[in-house]
Motif scaffolding. Structure first.
Motif, PDB file in Angstrom:
ATOM      1  N   LEU A 474       0.835  -1.201   0.000  1.00 16.00           N
ATOM      2  CA  LEU A 474       0.000   0.000   0.000  1.00 16.00           C
ATOM      3  C   LEU A 474       0.871   1.253   0.000  1.00 16.00           C
ATOM      4  O   LEU A 474       1.915   1.290   0.663  1.00 16.00           O
ATOM      5  CB  LEU A 474      -0.907   0.012   1.235  1.00 16.00           C
ATOM      6  N   PRO A 475       0.477   2.301  -0.736  1.00 12.95           N
ATOM      7  CA  PRO A 475       1.273   3.542  -0.758  1.00 12.95           C
ATOM      8  C   PRO A 475       1.249   4.226   0.605  1.00 12.95           C
ATOM      9  O   PRO A 475       0.206   4.281   1.263  1.00 12.95           O
ATOM     10  CB  PRO A 475       0.577   4.389  -1.828  1.00 12.95           C
ATOM     11  N   ILE A 476       2.392   4.732   1.035  1.00  6.26           N
ATOM     12  CA  ILE A 476       2.483   5.406   2.326  1.00  6.26           C
ATOM     13  C   ILE A 476       3.356   6.644   2.190  1.00  6.26           C
ATOM     14  O   ILE A 476       4.120   6.786   1.231  1.00  6.26           O
ATOM     15  CB  ILE A 476       3.081   4.497   3.423  1.00  6.26           C
ATOM     16  N   THR A 477       3.223   7.545   3.144  1.00  5.70           N
ATOM     17  CA  THR A 477       4.143   8.673   3.305  1.00  5.70           C
ATOM     18  C   THR A 477       4.691   8.599   4.728  1.00  5.70           C
ATOM     19  O   THR A 477       4.082   7.989   5.609  1.00  5.70           O
ATOM     20  CB  THR A 477       3.453  10.019   3.080  1.00  5.70           C
ATOM     21  N   ILE A 478       5.828   9.210   4.943  1.00  6.97           N
ATOM     22  CA  ILE A 478       6.475   9.126   6.255  1.00  6.97           C
ATOM     23  C   ILE A 478       6.840  10.518   6.741  1.00  6.97           C
ATOM     24  O   ILE A 478       6.880  11.477   5.969  1.00  6.97           O
ATOM     25  CB  ILE A 478       7.726   8.221   6.200  1.00  6.97           C
ATOM     26  N   THR A 479       7.085  10.606   8.038  1.00  8.33           N
ATOM     27  CA  THR A 479       7.569  11.847   8.638  1.00  8.33           C
ATOM     28  C   THR A 479       8.980  11.602   9.179  1.00  8.33           C
ATOM     29  O   THR A 479       9.397  10.456   9.375  1.00  8.33           O
ATOM     30  CB  THR A 479       6.666  12.303   9.793  1.00  8.33           C
ATOM     31  N   ALA A 480       9.701  12.664   9.449  1.00  9.22           N
ATOM     32  CA  ALA A 480      11.064  12.531   9.939  1.00  9.22           C
ATOM     33  C   ALA A 480      11.107  11.810  11.280  1.00  9.22           C
ATOM     34  O   ALA A 480      12.046  11.052  11.560  1.00  9.22           O
ATOM     35  CB  ALA A 480      11.713  13.912  10.052  1.00  9.22           C
ATOM     36  N   HIS A 481      10.110  12.013  12.131  1.00  5.41           N
ATOM     37  CA  HIS A 481      10.151  11.410  13.463  1.00  5.41           C
ATOM     38  C   HIS A 481      10.017   9.894  13.405  1.00  5.41           C
ATOM     39  O   HIS A 481      10.457   9.187  14.325  1.00  5.41           O
ATOM     40  CB  HIS A 481       9.050  11.997  14.345  1.00  5.41           C
ATOM     41  N   ARG A 482       9.456   9.377  12.322  1.00  4.74           N
ATOM     42  CA  ARG A 482       9.309   7.925  12.221  1.00  4.74           C
ATOM     43  C   ARG A 482      10.656   7.240  12.012  1.00  4.74           C
ATOM     44  O   ARG A 482      10.804   6.056  12.320  1.00  4.74           O
ATOM     45  CB  ARG A 482       8.340   7.575  11.096  1.00  4.74           C
ATOM     46  N   PHE A 483      11.652   7.965  11.522  1.00  6.33           N
ATOM     47  CA  PHE A 483      13.003   7.393  11.452  1.00  6.33           C
ATOM     48  C   PHE A 483      13.516   7.096  12.868  1.00  6.33           C
ATOM     49  O   PHE A 483      14.218   6.108  13.086  1.00  6.33           O
ATOM     50  CB  PHE A 483      13.964   8.354  10.749  1.00  6.33           C
ATOM     51  N   ARG A 484      13.159   7.958  13.803  1.00  8.18           N
ATOM     52  CA  ARG A 484      13.574   7.766  15.202  1.00  8.18           C
ATOM     53  C   ARG A 484      12.924   6.512  15.781  1.00  8.18           C
ATOM     54  O   ARG A 484      13.590   5.702  16.442  1.00  8.18           O
ATOM     55  CB  ARG A 484      13.188   9.014  15.999  1.00  8.18           C
ATOM     56  N   HIS A 485      11.629   6.340  15.545  1.00  5.03           N
ATOM     57  CA  HIS A 485      10.932   5.142  16.013  1.00  5.03           C
ATOM     58  C   HIS A 485      11.515   3.887  15.365  1.00  5.03           C
ATOM     59  O   HIS A 485      11.618   2.835  16.004  1.00  5.03           O
ATOM     60  CB  HIS A 485       9.446   5.251  15.689  1.00  5.03           C
ATOM     61  N   THR A 486      11.890   4.004  14.101  1.00  2.00           N
ATOM     62  CA  THR A 486      12.436   2.844  13.391  1.00  2.00           C
ATOM     63  C   THR A 486      13.770   2.429  13.986  1.00  2.00           C
ATOM     64  O   THR A 486      14.031   1.232  14.190  1.00  2.00           O
ATOM     65  CB  THR A 486      12.600   3.172  11.892  1.00  2.00           C
ATOM     66  N   LEU A 487      14.646   3.397  14.269  1.00  2.00           N
ATOM     67  CA  LEU A 487      15.940   3.063  14.853  1.00  2.00           C
ATOM     68  C   LEU A 487      15.763   2.426  16.230  1.00  2.00           C
ATOM     69  O   LEU A 487      16.423   1.428  16.555  1.00  2.00           O
ATOM     70  CB  LEU A 487      16.813   4.311  14.966  1.00  2.00           C
ATOM     71  N   GLY A 488      14.867   2.980  17.053  1.00  2.00           N
ATOM     72  CA  GLY A 488      14.632   2.393  18.371  1.00  2.00           C
ATOM     73  C   GLY A 488      14.136   0.960  18.269  1.00  2.00           C
ATOM     74  O   GLY A 488      14.578   0.078  19.023  1.00  2.00           O
ATOM     75  N   THR A 489      13.226   0.706  17.332  1.00  2.00           N
ATOM     76  CA  THR A 489      12.707  -0.648  17.141  1.00  2.00           C
ATOM     77  C   THR A 489      13.804  -1.587  16.665  1.00  2.00           C
ATOM     78  O   THR A 489      13.919  -2.728  17.133  1.00  2.00           O
ATOM     79  CB  THR A 489      11.548  -0.628  16.128  1.00  2.00           C
ATOM     80  N   ARG A 490      14.616  -1.126  15.742  1.00  2.00           N
ATOM     81  CA  ARG A 490      15.716  -1.962  15.241  1.00  2.00           C
ATOM     82  C   ARG A 490      16.680  -2.323  16.371  1.00  2.00           C
ATOM     83  O   ARG A 490      17.133  -3.468  16.478  1.00  2.00           O
ATOM     84  CB  ARG A 490      16.465  -1.222  14.136  1.00  2.00           C
ATOM     85  N   MET A 491      17.016  -1.368  17.210  1.00  2.00           N
ATOM     86  CA  MET A 491      17.977  -1.621  18.280  1.00  2.00           C
ATOM     87  C   MET A 491      17.432  -2.636  19.288  1.00  2.00           C
ATOM     88  O   MET A 491      18.146  -3.558  19.709  1.00  2.00           O
ATOM     89  CB  MET A 491      18.337  -0.307  18.982  1.00  2.00           C
TER      90      MET A 491
END
Length: 655
Positions: A474-491
């Motif tokens: 599905l097409p999505i758009t992202i915000t800059a703050h979601r990069f922060r959530h992504t890094l936390g989840t990855r760690m």
């Protein structure tokens, strides 16, 4: 009438004196000729090598700017390197001609030019200034402040009904600077206005909003109290954007009071607990999220508490209180991480190349790699990298949430990107910049940071340009703050301890970090239940598992504790870590050993090695060792076929 005329003449003389005192001699002229190369008022050369045109925008002359826009605004550095000089350029006036204006109006525009020059803001051209000064000259007004700004804008719109954005912006700017000069820095005048602009208050805002409007707050007693509270908050160091959010909460409360069938309270005495409870019911039925309602009620609570403590509203009833239990119960926060399918698209070189300029590309990579908040990243110092005792690069930044300096290790990709951005900044600003990410426009000295709202728009356009899709397609758009959530989840998913993730991301408390841990637990619990359906013991027997059993939670805890204590190369220990292991280095003969099909290659290799060891031990006459090795071989001979059968069943189900 004579007295009125004399008062006006006196006021004009005082205003002329104020202007005269504020003007420097080089600006107090009838025709101002900028210094050669002045990036704000002068004519700077086009960025295209060999082009004799003068800059209009983006460092390009009028012709090259039109060409760049017509080709879809490609990467500016690449366009600059590939473009050729234009043969003909339009001639433009080189000075600001003000001699046709009256004495006061001329001095006002001289002061406006001086302010723009000193602030090193966006360039302005003589043509735009000429149009505006002609507007004032033909109006008959002696001063720009003789009329409200709205009337000037209306007259300007009548002259330029189809454009003139630069004219409107400069007219607003000129009016604001003259108003501030007339106020002579009097804080009561500055903070008495119904619209506050952060920069006019001497506050440099690094994130939106930049303005606070009190115009919609009625009645007047509430508006005055709101201004007093906002002024206090700014004086105690609260960020302008936070104060703007609090005032928006008061605007919502004011709108509710104004819409009630009964007459709005004539004073604060009419704000009681009954009114507060009616407002609570109104918010519940408004369709707003729990988080939004909480923010609105917290803002109102802070205002009422402050007004009572500081006697801002002397007749405010003691019952006018928002209690903590009034706040809506919020569902546990869920990290808004970007799934790995979408991240693979975003991190690809082809996708990053579609961002409009080098600074934006580098900023996006730094956000992905470090998890910084966007506001903190935009304010990074140019020299923000340090090295630790082992020579590894670390990032030094100011954490705006907890107002402290932080130091975190950088990935190799992040360090390389920062070095590339530093080289890019040096190429743009010969004298250097104090910032790693200076804004691209209206920033001749590189002293203004990248604007957060600019990146928000560019991310939205970028997602559409690359056709970003999530793992469901599905097409999505992202915000800059979601990069922060992504890094936390990855760690967290990589097993980094929660307290380390908290320190790395600069969370003030472990509560936010625990959100990532809870998400990790749900993900790993699903993987555990899948694992339980495919495990066998040393006899090759499938172990039963009932997801509805009351012992399931205990088994999940035991599984996690065991995996922390014993990571085996060929399976997992099913023994709680509180018990000592009676089978050191003999897991294949241990009844607590468990394994899954992913370890079949390891078991096959061990079986081949074990057969060689048995043959060698028999030849040497070491029969006790042979007995032990055969027990291991028996387990392997039972485990391998059982796991191969599970593998076959899994492949059949997948097909």
């Amino acid at each position: 009438m004579r007295a009125v005329g004399e008062a006006r003449t006196g006021a004009a003389r005082r205003w002329a004196s104020v202007l005269g005192d504020a003007l420097r001699a080089e600006f107090n002229v009838e025709v101002y000729l900028p210094e050669p190369g002045d990036p704000v008022l002068g004519r700077t050369a086009c960025r295209i090598r060999g082009c004799e045109g003068f800059t209009k925008a983006q460092g390009l002359c009028d012709g090259h700017h039109r060409e760049w826009t017509a080709t879809g605004r490609p990467d500016l550095d690449g366009f600059t390197a590939a473009a050729s000089p234009l043969s003909r350029q339009p001639r433009r006036p080189s000075g600001f001609d003000l001699f046709r204006l009256g004495e006061i109006a001329r001095a006002e525009w001289c002061y406006v030019l001086q302010c723009r020059h000193d602030e090193r803001g966006a360039p302005i051209t003589p043509l735009v200034v000429s149009d505006l000064t002609e507007l004032i000259r033909t109006s008959g007004a002696r001063s720009l402040l003789d009329r409200p700004i709205e009337r000037w804008l209306a007259e300007l719109a009548g002259r330029q009904p189809h454009g003139g954005s630069h004219h409107r912006a400069l007219l607003r700017y000129a009016y604001a600077r003259l108003e501030d000069l007339a106020a002579a820095g009097d804080p009561d005048v500055l903070y008495g206005r119904d619209i506050w602009d952060a920069r006019r208050l001497g506050i440099e805002p690094h994130r939106s909003p930049h303005r606070i409007s009190f115009t919609a707050i009625d009645p007047a007693w509430l508006r005055v109290a709101a201004k007093g509270w906002a002024r206090f908050r700014l004086a105690t160091g609260t960020r302008f954007s936070s104060v703007a959010g609090d005032i928006s909460a008061l605007r919502a409360f004011s709108a509710f009071v104004a819409a009630r069938p009964s007459t709005p309270p004539a004073s604060e005495a009419g704000v009681d607990r009954a009114l507060i409870e009616d407002y609570l019911l109104h918010l519940v039925g408004s369709g707003r999220s729990a988080a939004t309602r909480t923010g609105m009620l917290v803002g109102l609570k802070l205002f009422l508490d402050h007004a009572r403590r500081h006697n801002l509203l002397p007749r405010l009833p003691a019952s006018a209180v928002v209690y903590s239990e009034d706040l809506p119960r919020r569902e546990p926060a869920v990290p808004r991480f970007i799934d790995e399918a979408a991240m693979a698209q975003l991190e690809s070189g082809d996708a990053l190349a579609q961002l409009p300029d080098a600074s934006t590309r580098h900023l996006v990579v730094v956000l992905i790699e470090t998890g910084l908040r966007l506001g903190d990243a935009c304010l990074l110092d140019f020299d923000c990298v340090m090295v630790d005792s082992a020579g590894w690069p670390c990032l030094r930044y100011h954490n705006s949430k907890v107002t402290t300096e932080c130091l975190v290790p950088l990935s190799e990709r992040a360090a390389a990107t920062i070095a590339a951005q530093q080289a890019h900044v040096r190429s743009r600003f010969a004298a250097g910049s104090p910032l790693l990410f200076p804004r691209e426009r209206a920033n001749p000295d590189g002293a203004r940071p990248y604007v957060t709202t600019t990146l928000a728009k560019r991310l939205h356009d970028w997602c559409q340009a690359i056709g970003l899709r999530d793992e469901a397609g599905l097409p999505i758009t992202i915000t800059a703050h979601r990069f922060r959530h992504t890094l936390g989840t990855r760690m967290i998913n990589q097993g980094v301890p929660v307290h380390i993730v908290q320190h790395y991301l600069g969370h003030a408390s472990p509560q936010m970090t625990n959100v990532y841990a809870h998400l990790h637990d749900r993900t790993m619990r699903a993987a555990f239940e899948e694992y339980c359906t495919k495990r066998v013991n040393i006899a090759g027997q499938a172990l039963p598992y009932d997801a509805e059993s009351p012992t399931t939670d205990a088994e999940w805890i035991k599984h996690n504790l065991a995996r922390v204590a014993d990571s085996l190369p060929n399976g997992y220990c099913g023994r709680p870590p509180q018990r000592d292991c009676p089978h050191p280095n003999a897991c294949l003969t241990c009844p607590d050993f468990q394994t899954t099909p992913e370890f079949v290659p390891v078991h096959r290799a061990q079986a081949a090695t074990n057969r060689t060891l048995i043959a060698r031990a028999e030849a040497d006459g070491r029969f006790r060792l042979v007995t032990n090795l055969r027990r291991t071989q028996d387990s392997l001979d039972a485990i391998i076929p059982a796991l191969e059968a599970l593998q076959h069943d899994g492949d059949a189900d997948a097909s």
